[in-house]
Scaffold this motif. Structure first.
Motif, PDB file in Angstrom:
ATOM      1  N   ILE A  48     -52.829 -39.908  -5.608  1.00  0.00           N
ATOM      2  CA  ILE A  48     -52.793 -39.461  -6.496  1.00  0.00           C
ATOM      3  C   ILE A  48     -52.333 -38.034  -7.066  1.00  0.00           C
ATOM      4  CG2 ILE A  48     -53.954 -39.896  -8.862  1.00  0.00           C
ATOM      5  CD1 ILE A  48     -55.244 -42.208  -7.968  1.00  0.00           C
ATOM      6  N   GLU A  49     -51.449 -37.684  -7.298  1.00  0.00           N
ATOM      7  CA  GLU A  49     -51.474 -35.865  -7.171  1.00  0.00           C
ATOM      8  C   GLU A  49     -52.169 -35.222  -8.914  1.00  0.00           C
ATOM      9  OE1 GLU A  49     -48.020 -32.814  -8.415  1.00  0.00           O
ATOM     10  OE2 GLU A  49     -47.331 -34.582  -7.558  1.00  0.00           O
ATOM     11  N   ILE A  50     -52.722 -34.370  -7.784  1.00  0.00           N
ATOM     12  CA  ILE A  50     -53.793 -33.569  -9.112  1.00  0.00           C
ATOM     13  C   ILE A  50     -53.515 -32.327  -9.290  1.00  0.00           C
ATOM     14  CG2 ILE A  50     -56.167 -32.304  -9.069  1.00  0.00           C
ATOM     15  CD1 ILE A  50     -57.223 -35.025  -8.128  1.00  0.00           C
ATOM     16  N   HIS A  51     -52.614 -31.742  -8.236  1.00  0.00           N
ATOM     17  CA  HIS A  51     -52.467 -30.255  -8.041  1.00  0.00           C
ATOM     18  C   HIS A  51     -50.975 -29.992  -7.277  1.00  0.00           C
ATOM     19  CE1 HIS A  51     -52.370 -26.182  -7.594  1.00  0.00           C
ATOM     20  NE2 HIS A  51     -52.060 -26.257  -8.696  1.00  0.00           N
ATOM     21  N   ARG A  52     -50.120 -29.106  -8.144  1.00  0.00           N
ATOM     22  CA  ARG A  52     -49.062 -28.702  -7.270  1.00  0.00           C
ATOM     23  C   ARG A  52     -48.776 -27.342  -6.883  1.00  0.00           C
ATOM     24  NH1 ARG A  52     -43.085 -32.278  -6.499  1.00  0.00           N
ATOM     25  NH2 ARG A  52     -44.720 -33.508  -6.768  1.00  0.00           N
ATOM     26  N   SER A  53     -48.593 -26.726  -5.257  1.00  0.00           N
ATOM     27  CA  SER A  53     -47.573 -26.105  -5.610  1.00  0.00           C
ATOM     28  C   SER A  53     -46.963 -25.234  -4.854  1.00  0.00           C
ATOM     29  CB  SER A  53     -49.796 -24.697  -5.431  1.00  0.00           C
ATOM     30  OG  SER A  53     -49.754 -24.891  -3.979  1.00  0.00           O
ATOM     31  N   GLY A  54     -46.279 -24.173  -4.731  1.00  0.00           N
ATOM     32  CA  GLY A  54     -44.762 -24.121  -3.717  1.00  0.00           C
ATOM     33  C   GLY A  54     -43.796 -24.565  -4.258  1.00  0.00           C
ATOM     34  N   SER A  55     -43.007 -24.577  -3.754  1.00  0.00           N
ATOM     35  CA  SER A  55     -41.639 -24.432  -4.117  1.00  0.00           C
ATOM     36  C   SER A  55     -40.921 -24.781  -2.289  1.00  0.00           C
ATOM     37  CB  SER A  55     -40.811 -23.847  -4.879  1.00  0.00           C
ATOM     38  OG  SER A  55     -39.554 -23.575  -5.077  1.00  0.00           O
ATOM     39  N   LEU A  56     -39.583 -25.857  -2.304  1.00  0.00           N
ATOM     40  CA  LEU A  56     -38.984 -25.924  -1.489  1.00  0.00           C
ATOM     41  C   LEU A  56     -37.111 -25.754  -1.689  1.00  0.00           C
ATOM     42  CD1 LEU A  56     -39.414 -29.573  -0.256  1.00  0.00           C
ATOM     43  CD2 LEU A  56     -39.907 -27.310   0.949  1.00  0.00           C
ATOM     44  N   ALA A  57     -37.534 -24.201  -2.814  1.00  0.00           N
ATOM     45  CA  ALA A  57     -35.683 -23.841  -3.641  1.00  0.00           C
ATOM     46  C   ALA A  57     -35.440 -22.956  -2.072  1.00  0.00           C
ATOM     47  CB  ALA A  57     -36.111 -23.505  -4.803  1.00  0.00           C
TER      48      ALA A  57
END
Length: 240
Positions: free
Chosen positions: A198-207
């Motif tokens: 269960i995701e609570i927080h996301r950061s960053g990018s693979l772009a």
């Protein structure tokens, strides 16, 4: 002494620590072995993981198919002496952008925050072989110790965590350009329960990121500003 050759020969690894709220954190790093100890460094521009390790010494590193677990210490050398004596050549080999920076005349004066280092080091309490790569990993605290496990992504696009323990976890995705000039990562903080994440927080990018000279200069300037802001914070960390 525990053999650490696989870690020493790795260009990239995943380092884990315990955040102030007791949950696990992780990030990709360049791993080293110095005098029989596992070593991870930061330039003076980045203090997050070192500050966490100063609060809670539990750490882990997954690199070269080996998981090293232990308790680390942190020290700071703002001069290039420790860097030059211990990891300069290895960093040039493992992280090619360093070679470009160190080739600039007067780099010690222009980039003192780069050759100065925050050093995290530990003699592992245990080292075990781990199957799988480190491109996607889950980090958890299991029985009070940090554990980093390679995982896959299911057909539904969700991390496959069916074999992991219930509780707080961080999922880390990372990708590196062949010449290490484009480093990309995404971190997902959340909780594992009943075989699901269960995701609570996301950061960053693979772009993809800009990798030209102008972008590199901009990044160096940004890091220099961060190092200046960190100067007072790390002043009390000096002790080799």
């Amino acid at each position: 002494m525990i053999p650490l050759d696989d870690i020493a020969n790795s260009r990239i690894g995943v380092f884990a620590w315990v955040r102030g709220d007791g949950t696990p954190g992780s990030c990709p790093v360049t791993p080293y072995v110095v005098n029989g100890e596992v070593v991870v460094t930061s330039t003076l521009a980045f203090t997050t993981k070192a500050a966490a390790v100063r609060r809670d010494s539990r750490v882990a590193l997954l690199a070269g198919g080996k998981l090293a677990v232990g308790h680390a210490e942190v020290f700071v050398d703002e001069s290039p002496r420790w860097f030059d004596a211990n990891i300069r050549e290895a960093e040039i080999e493992k992280f090619p952008p360093t070679k470009n920076i160190l080739a600039i005349p007067g780099h010690r004066c222009l980039f003192p925050w780069y050759v100065g280092r925050i050093v995290i080091r530990f003699a592992p309490d245990s080292v075990e072989r781990i199957e799988g790569g480190d491109e996607i990993t889950a980090t958890q605290l299991v029985d009070g110790q940090l554990r980093i496990e390679p995982i896959a992504v299911g057909a539904d696009g969700m991390p496959d965590v069916g074999d992991l323990h219930d509780g707080a976890a961080q999922i880390l995705f990372h990708e590196e350009h062949a010449h290490m000039s484009d480093l990309r990562q995404v971190t997902l903080r959340g909780v594992i329960g009943e075989g699901r994440f269960i995701e609570i927080h996301r950061s960053g990018s693979l772009a993809p990121k800009a990798t030209g000279t102008r972008a590199q200069i901009g990044e160096l300037r940004s890091m220099a500003r961060s190092a200046r802001r960190n100067k007072d914070k790390i002043r009390s960390w000096h002790s080799a």
